[in-house]
Scaffold this active site. Structure first.
Site, PDB file in Angstrom:
ATOM      1  N   SER A  14       0.816  -1.213   0.000  1.00  0.00           N
ATOM      2  CA  SER A  14       0.000   0.000   0.000  1.00  0.00           C
ATOM      3  C   SER A  14       0.852   1.267   0.000  1.00  0.00           C
ATOM      4  O   SER A  14       0.598   2.200  -0.780  1.00  0.00           O
ATOM      5  CB  SER A  14      -0.945  -0.004   1.204  1.00  0.00           C
ATOM      6  OG  SER A  14      -0.227  -0.140   2.419  1.00  0.00           O
ATOM      7  N   TRP A  15       1.903   1.313   0.825  1.00  0.00           N
ATOM      8  CA  TRP A  15       2.704   2.530   0.916  1.00  0.00           C
ATOM      9  C   TRP A  15       3.658   2.659  -0.269  1.00  0.00           C
ATOM     10  O   TRP A  15       3.820   3.740  -0.829  1.00  0.00           O
ATOM     11  CB  TRP A  15       3.449   2.568   2.240  1.00  0.00           C
ATOM     12  CG  TRP A  15       4.214   3.830   2.513  1.00  0.00           C
ATOM     13  CD1 TRP A  15       5.463   3.919   3.051  1.00  0.00           C
ATOM     14  CD2 TRP A  15       3.788   5.185   2.305  1.00  0.00           C
ATOM     15  NE1 TRP A  15       5.848   5.233   3.177  1.00  0.00           N
ATOM     16  CE2 TRP A  15       4.831   6.039   2.726  1.00  0.00           C
ATOM     17  CE3 TRP A  15       2.627   5.764   1.788  1.00  0.00           C
ATOM     18  CZ2 TRP A  15       4.761   7.432   2.648  1.00  0.00           C
ATOM     19  CZ3 TRP A  15       2.547   7.165   1.709  1.00  0.00           C
ATOM     20  CH2 TRP A  15       3.602   7.973   2.139  1.00  0.00           C
ATOM     21  N   ARG A  34       6.569  -7.759  -6.719  1.00  0.00           N
ATOM     22  CA  ARG A  34       7.051  -9.140  -6.649  1.00  0.00           C
ATOM     23  C   ARG A  34       6.160 -10.072  -7.475  1.00  0.00           C
ATOM     24  O   ARG A  34       6.631 -11.051  -8.057  1.00  0.00           O
ATOM     25  CB  ARG A  34       7.075  -9.595  -5.187  1.00  0.00           C
ATOM     26  CG  ARG A  34       7.793 -10.903  -4.945  1.00  0.00           C
ATOM     27  CD  ARG A  34       7.750 -11.265  -3.468  1.00  0.00           C
ATOM     28  NE  ARG A  34       8.334 -10.238  -2.638  1.00  0.00           N
ATOM     29  CZ  ARG A  34       9.627 -10.126  -2.376  1.00  0.00           C
ATOM     30  NH1 ARG A  34      10.479 -10.973  -2.922  1.00  0.00           N
ATOM     31  NH2 ARG A  34      10.077  -9.163  -1.589  1.00  0.00           N
ATOM     32  N   GLY A 136       6.692   9.709   7.829  1.00  0.00           N
ATOM     33  CA  GLY A 136       5.794  10.684   8.420  1.00  0.00           C
ATOM     34  C   GLY A 136       4.452  10.058   8.725  1.00  0.00           C
ATOM     35  O   GLY A 136       4.257   8.848   8.569  1.00  0.00           O
ATOM     36  N   ALA A 140      -1.763   5.445   3.772  1.00  0.00           N
ATOM     37  CA  ALA A 140      -1.663   5.358   2.313  1.00  0.00           C
ATOM     38  C   ALA A 140      -2.974   5.675   1.608  1.00  0.00           C
ATOM     39  O   ALA A 140      -3.011   6.462   0.649  1.00  0.00           O
ATOM     40  CB  ALA A 140      -1.164   3.965   1.923  1.00  0.00           C
ATOM     41  N   LYS A 191       7.042   3.882  17.119  1.00  0.00           N
ATOM     42  CA  LYS A 191       5.613   4.200  17.218  1.00  0.00           C
ATOM     43  C   LYS A 191       4.753   2.982  16.945  1.00  0.00           C
ATOM     44  O   LYS A 191       3.609   2.902  17.413  1.00  0.00           O
ATOM     45  CB  LYS A 191       5.261   5.364  16.285  1.00  0.00           C
ATOM     46  CG  LYS A 191       5.612   5.146  14.813  1.00  0.00           C
ATOM     47  CD  LYS A 191       4.509   4.497  14.010  1.00  0.00           C
ATOM     48  CE  LYS A 191       4.940   4.244  12.580  1.00  0.00           C
ATOM     49  NZ  LYS A 191       3.868   3.610  11.774  1.00  0.00           N
ATOM     50  N   ASP A 244       3.636  10.845  13.359  1.00  0.00           N
ATOM     51  CA  ASP A 244       3.435   9.460  12.939  1.00  0.00           C
ATOM     52  C   ASP A 244       2.779   8.648  14.049  1.00  0.00           C
ATOM     53  O   ASP A 244       1.942   7.770  13.796  1.00  0.00           O
ATOM     54  CB  ASP A 244       4.783   8.849  12.549  1.00  0.00           C
ATOM     55  CG  ASP A 244       4.658   7.660  11.618  1.00  0.00           C
ATOM     56  OD1 ASP A 244       3.524   7.271  11.280  1.00  0.00           O
ATOM     57  OD2 ASP A 244       5.701   7.115  11.212  1.00  0.00           O
ATOM     58  N   GLU A 281       4.759  -4.310  11.410  1.00  0.00           N
ATOM     59  CA  GLU A 281       6.169  -4.287  11.804  1.00  0.00           C
ATOM     60  C   GLU A 281       6.363  -4.362  13.313  1.00  0.00           C
ATOM     61  O   GLU A 281       7.349  -4.912  13.798  1.00  0.00           O
ATOM     62  CB  GLU A 281       6.844  -3.022  11.258  1.00  0.00           C
ATOM     63  CG  GLU A 281       6.984  -2.965   9.747  1.00  0.00           C
ATOM     64  CD  GLU A 281       8.220  -3.700   9.244  1.00  0.00           C
ATOM     65  OE1 GLU A 281       8.771  -4.527  10.005  1.00  0.00           O
ATOM     66  OE2 GLU A 281       8.620  -3.454   8.098  1.00  0.00           O
TER      67      GLU A 281
END
EC number: 1.1.1.94
Length: 335
Positions: A14-15, A34, A136, A140, A191, A244, A281
């Site tokens: 997405s990003w 990919r 930031g 998305a 974060k 963020d 993540e």
């Protein structure tokens, strides 16, 4: 007349897709996917349905599933694969990227095992290249929808950051610059852990006061560890820090927040990640962050409870009971 700068983005999540779309409005842009079906969909239908639904992408944006082709085309290389895949992806093209091509990371995690930040991994894989990041408070789908947002290009050389800013900027997407690469990158890493705690608060229905406390004290933990590692504490008061953090902890679209909420509502970590269908993540990063906290002798009670939940040693309910037991000293003291 000089040839336009060609931007290549690696990773069609997405990003990565969103950043490629931003660049495509300003300069020729190629997105490496990919999956060849994803590349074909972007080229033929101008959308990435898996990650961005039916939102239209710029007609000028191209995609390829050939990693070497993408590397050969890059005047600016943007690495948008997850942090655990940065090294393996770049290893395939280490001899294919032209010298001195700037490389920007989009990843917000740490490499398992080495504890290296994505920019450090990039520097090892592509020595001699200017390395930085774009980061930031950037959800998305909102950016693809044309809603206003801002981000930061961080590189140690301000001249490189200044040259890269206009490649991604638009009337509704402001791009600032910063030379504190460490601080900007740590903000994006840390974060995610606070966002898991915020999601658990949502799942437990503990109230807005508690959520606000988690965000504020979570930011204090982020800043303490960042400063101990050599970052500028002021960076955490900016877009890549508190900005963020707010977006990731408050947005219904936030992957890490949703994982925390799913866990608090009774799912296992594996079930929560499977339901998400994308990388969160913070789940992978939490143990590594606690290793860093111990190495730098920094107290991080919120991160510690999140890591315990992710590891299966603690329940979300127990984590919040544990946080209530942390002694409250002066606001700018450790806990």
């Amino acid at each position: 007349m000089a040839r336009p700068v060609r931007v290549v983005v690696l990773g069609a999540g997405s990003w990565g897709t969103t950043v490629a779309g931003l660049a495509a409005h300003n300069t020729p842009t190629l997105l490496w996917a990919r999956n060849s079906d994803t590349a074909d969909e972007i080229n033929n239908e101008h959308r990435n349905s898996r990650y961005l639904g039916d939102r239209p992408l710029p007609d000028s944006m191209r995609s390829t599933a050939d990693l070497v082709e993408a590397a050969h085309e890059a005047d600016v290389l943007v690495v948008g694969v997850p942090s655990h895949a940065v090294r393996s992806t770049l290893a395939q093209i280490a001899n294919e990227v032209r010298a001195w091509v700037p490389v920007l990371s989009l990843a917000k995690g740490l490499e398992p095992g080495t504890r290296l930040r994505p920019t450090e991994v990039i520097a090892e894989c592509l020595p001699g290249h200017p390395v930085g990041l774009l980061a930031g408070p950037n959800i998305a789908r909102e950016i693809v929808d044309g809603l206003a947002a801002a981000s930061v290009v961080a590189t140690q050389d301000v001249r490189v950051a200044t040259a890269l800013q206009p490649l991604f900027a638009s009337a509704v997407f402001r791009v600032y610059r910063n030379t504190d690469v460490l601080g900007c990158e740590l903000g994006g890493v840390l974060k995610n852990i606070v966002a898991i705690a915020s999601g658990m608060a949502d799942g437990l229905d503990v109230g807005d006061n508690t959520r606000a406390m988690v965000l504020a004290r979570g930011l204090a933990e982020m800043t303490r560890l960042g400063e101990a590692m050599g970052a500028n504490p002021r960076t955490f008061a900016g877009l890549t820090g508190v900005g963020d953090l707010i977006a990731t902890c408050m947005s219904p679209s936030s992957r890490n927040r949703r994982v925390g909420e799913y866990i608090a509502r009774g799912m296992t970590v594996d079930e929560a990640v499977a339901k998400l269908g994308q990388v969160a993540e913070g789940v992978k990063t939490a143990p590594t962050v606690m290793e860093l906290a111990r190495d730098y002798n920094v107290e991080m009670p919120i991160a510690a409870e999140v890591e315990a939940v992710v590891a299966g040693r603690q329940t979300p309910e127990g984590a919040y009971r544990g946080l209530r037991k942390v002694a409250a000293g002066g606001e700018h003291e450790v806990a």
